[in-house]
Design an enzyme around this catalytic site. Sequence first.
Site, PDB file in Angstrom:
ATOM      1  N   ASP A  72       0.824  -1.215   0.000  1.00  0.00           N
ATOM      2  CA  ASP A  72       0.000   0.000   0.000  1.00  0.00           C
ATOM      3  C   ASP A  72       0.854   1.259   0.000  1.00  0.00           C
ATOM      4  O   ASP A  72       2.027   1.236   0.362  1.00  0.00           O
ATOM      5  CB  ASP A  72      -0.914   0.016   1.232  1.00  0.00           C
ATOM      6  CG  ASP A  72      -0.113  -0.049   2.520  1.00  0.00           C
ATOM      7  OD1 ASP A  72       0.866  -0.819   2.565  1.00  0.00           O
ATOM      8  OD2 ASP A  72      -0.446   0.674   3.486  1.00  0.00           O
ATOM      9  N   GLU A  73       0.229   2.341  -0.398  1.00  0.00           N
ATOM     10  CA  GLU A  73       0.772   3.703  -0.249  1.00  0.00           C
ATOM     11  C   GLU A  73       2.233   3.843  -0.658  1.00  0.00           C
ATOM     12  O   GLU A  73       3.061   4.274   0.134  1.00  0.00           O
ATOM     13  CB  GLU A  73       0.644   4.167   1.219  1.00  0.00           C
ATOM     14  CG  GLU A  73      -0.770   4.254   1.689  1.00  0.00           C
ATOM     15  CD  GLU A  73      -0.857   4.888   3.074  1.00  0.00           C
ATOM     16  OE1 GLU A  73      -1.535   5.926   3.190  1.00  0.00           O
ATOM     17  OE2 GLU A  73      -0.256   4.353   4.024  1.00  0.00           O
TER      18      GLU A  73
END
EC number: 3.2.1.52
Lengths: 524, 570
Positions: free
Chosen positions: B365-366
């Site tokens: 993620d991210e």
Amino acid sequence: MTSLNMALKMFQAQIKLLRFLFLLIVIYGEVEHVYGVWPMPQQITQSTERYLLNPRVFALSYANDSMAQSGCSVLDVAFKRYFKLIFPDFAHGTGRDKSLRFGNTLRFYGELYVANIFRQKYLNSISCSVKLGLESFSQLVYQDDSSAYFVNKTEIEDYPRFQFRGLLLDTSRHYLPVNSILSTLDAMAYSKFNVFHWHIVDDPSFPYQSSTYPDLSNKGAFHPMTHIYTQSDVRRVIAHARLRGIRVLPEFDSPGHTLSWGKGQPDFLTPCYKGDVPSGSFGPLNPTLSSSYQFMSDLFKEVTSVFHDSHVHLGGDEVDFTCWKSNPKVQAFMAKMGFGSDYTKLESYYMENILNITAALNKISIVWQDVFDYHEHIPKDTVLEIWRGTPAEIRAELGRITLAGHRVLLSAPWYLNHISYGQDWRNAYTVQPQNFSGTEQQKELVIGGEVCMWGEYVDATNLVSRLWPRACAAAERLWSNEKKTSSVERAFPRLKDFRCTLVRRGIQAEPLFFGHCKHEYSGL
Amino acid sequence: MTSLIHDASAALTERPSGHTSQLSEQGKAVRMRALTLLGLGTLFLTTSCKDSHIDNLEERSRLSDEVSLWPLPQQFQTSPVAFKLSASRFKIVHAPGSTAGPSCSLLQNAFRRYFKYIFGYVNEQGQPRSRVFDSELRELQVLITSTDPECDAYPSLKTDESCKFAVVFLTAFVVVFVVLGLETFSQLVYEDDYGVNNINKTSILDYPRFSHRGILLDTSRHYLPLKVILANLEVMAMNKFNVFHWHIVDDSSFPFLSRTFPNLSQQGAYHPYTHVYTPVDVKSVIEFARMRGIRVIAEFDTPGHTQSWGKGQTDLLTPCYSGSSPSGTFGPVNPILNSTYDFMTSFFKEISSVFADAYIHLGGDEVDFSCWKSNPDIQKFMEQQGFGQDYSKLESYYIQRLLDIVSSTKKGYMVWQEVFDNEVKLKGDTQIHVWKMNPQYQDEMARVTAAGFHTLLSSPWYLNRISYGQDWQDIYRVDPQSFNGTPEQKKLVIGGEACLWGEYVDATNLTPRLWPRASAVAERLWSDENVKDIGSAYSRLEKHRCHMVRRGIPAEPLFVGHCGHEYSGL
């Protein structure tokens, strides 16, 4: 490898080590431990010169020419308590070498010093100051990596900005075991709070066991045996607080917020009507009966002798008039008194009577702002507490109340039961209690403020972590010089350190942001 | 198909008393017989008791208010006939014919644990005095019906988790469900006005709505002492959660002590000795969880969220550039070096043997592209690969190679939704973890399931986000299957996870912040989708939180009120 080579290598290693040591000293001396006191003292100068404290020989004792000597119980107990706080992992039972004792002895006159290391002057009364000074001193002592204790040479001049630095706990919406209250008092002392505002009863329950009216808690507490404060519980709280320089201010809120009172005191609350008949539900206290005043007079006679503080909090907030309006007897009384249909007049009539009762008992009253808003004739010495409004409304209210010559307490911006995601301590920190338009004399009527932890969503399970370290932000605002503590960014690392100090002392203070403490909380 | 018949009356003792009419009523109940039919993991229970079956949902929740079960079982009947339980006589035993016996340590431990929960607070009496009760329940018989009771097995995703019992019986296919059943049983026991433990005659058939019921704890942003993790597993069991998602490392710190790369925690933990999880710690967490039917899924999030990895593993992270020279800061994992993939191969080989679960969470993620963009070597690589300026292609390239590495360890994997959004090629059994609120999670669930992937939901269950008031109600109202999709798509939803990220949470406030708010998630994931009345939930949850408090767990209050036994552990 030749021996020369080896010697060279060792030399290089030593140089490296030296550089490392130097760095350490700088870090410890200048960054981490200068100004390591929360709340920030008025004046503090520290040098990087540091001294070793040896717990085996270090003693807290009275100087020869001290006005107080051994036998001053408050200080004797404080010495014992702070010795443990200064040396948290000192193992007992090791021998003491008495001949070395005076080498670094903490003494006090009207000031407190450790033989040329630590000096702190106070402008307040002595025993209180010494305890506060011990707190500052204990926060300045730190341990290096080898767990030795050090303190930097420090001079402090200190006094609080406001004389009233309070914290409110609500023991009616949830019952808080006495232990929770006592540990809150401990944490209050660490942050130099000096008033415990005990909102002891309210609508949901009446846990105070009255000796005059035992039925109040028999019928009004959540449980008449397990969810009450006996007289000895109350005395224990007061004694614990006293040893920490904390006053206990009881609040018996009326005429609203009294539903639980009605269970143990018949004919005390106003019966609400639905049309011509009583609906079976009850409203605020019934202000039309003389028995109400007799009861309040008896109760406050007891309360003011149990809680011997000079002040008593009478509440007076959020009175709902609908029940009074529905009751024909109240209507008749209104007509008789010539109040018309202005029920605030009825409320004022009631409050005036109650204020007279407490005045007759030689107590100064504190009431919520509502009483001022509705009423002009309240005794000049009555203290008003502001609990609601937008920042602009609060400023206006501060101006109005002080203009009328009343002393005032601020708690509206410090309702810490209101939580939100993130670092909301910053909001609590940036409050400016004297920022309103008024004369210098008016500003001086702001005697302090209170952090409030109302109990709707709080009990012993989450009280401590919700309160600390958020309340510390208000503590610094109430103690320290506003100009010197205006930067939230500069406060952040200090508060982070202080919360680790609290954790080290067993207070379950929650983190400000990601990171770690050397000694994490080890409870559950 | 086998069938087992059991006589329940053996476990019940009757004492003569003057109230004959009452006795005959109870006698009937006591003589009830339980017939258990077992076939292919499906369980049925019939008894001779004459209580009418309660199908009406309202009636069910009214009864559930009285007995206060959380999460609410799928089916149950209860009657006013009550039995007393005596601490000196009551036993939890293996039923004759059970495939599990005293050698099953998982059960023996669970028996002891729940005995303590039921009786632990009662004052011990020195000598048992002779007393006469109308009726007393002396035994809970536990019957395991599978040929392999799985006493030593690691809990898996696929096991059929149904469990049922009448008051004297607890029947389950394998042992894991006995643990769940014991929890229900312990919740049925109540103290009467005289402080005596009672249980009403009850029969329950229970199974979870979703197979993945998880809690995420983040031990990177704050280190959580082992004790806190274990206590949390204990509370998870009380709420029938079955997955502990251990977000063990992240940017802030690397507390996992790797045998292969000890430098990771030596340099990357907050403190190399006091703030790490040793292999023994990890093992004890896994075993403690296994005893409670809980899987432990470890997350090692890459290529972003890896700042702490870089401290102990040189050249793993991408050096960021300021103009034409390195700025001294680092970005995500460097995806263009072969050494990165060699490291990941050895690292995940260790992880896959340390964590027994069939799944590993790989994060994903991210990922912040700004550092990659600044680095000239990466720019050159992008050109070579023909990625143009699309850095999500570089991310996909990395993830693709990582997935190949993890696949070779024979583990399945879970990933955060970005990996799916960026169209990385995924194995069919990949589980997509939906966490974003924007775009709407319902749309994301629809897209993921339309692509045929299993999915689980966390977006509305970020319990680290707090607000004033009863936010458990919003948590409770969520339904993971409320999105536009075919029934087949809905079936791909395997459950959800409550996440407690660690920015503002450590040992000081974790437990009251998580419980009972996570209990709301627990019921949503366990009980029937029609169980959604807030009023009924409130009164049951209030009692359930008092249950937890009674067991020493500082679960915070829902609103004004009190528990019979308040939290006293300060």
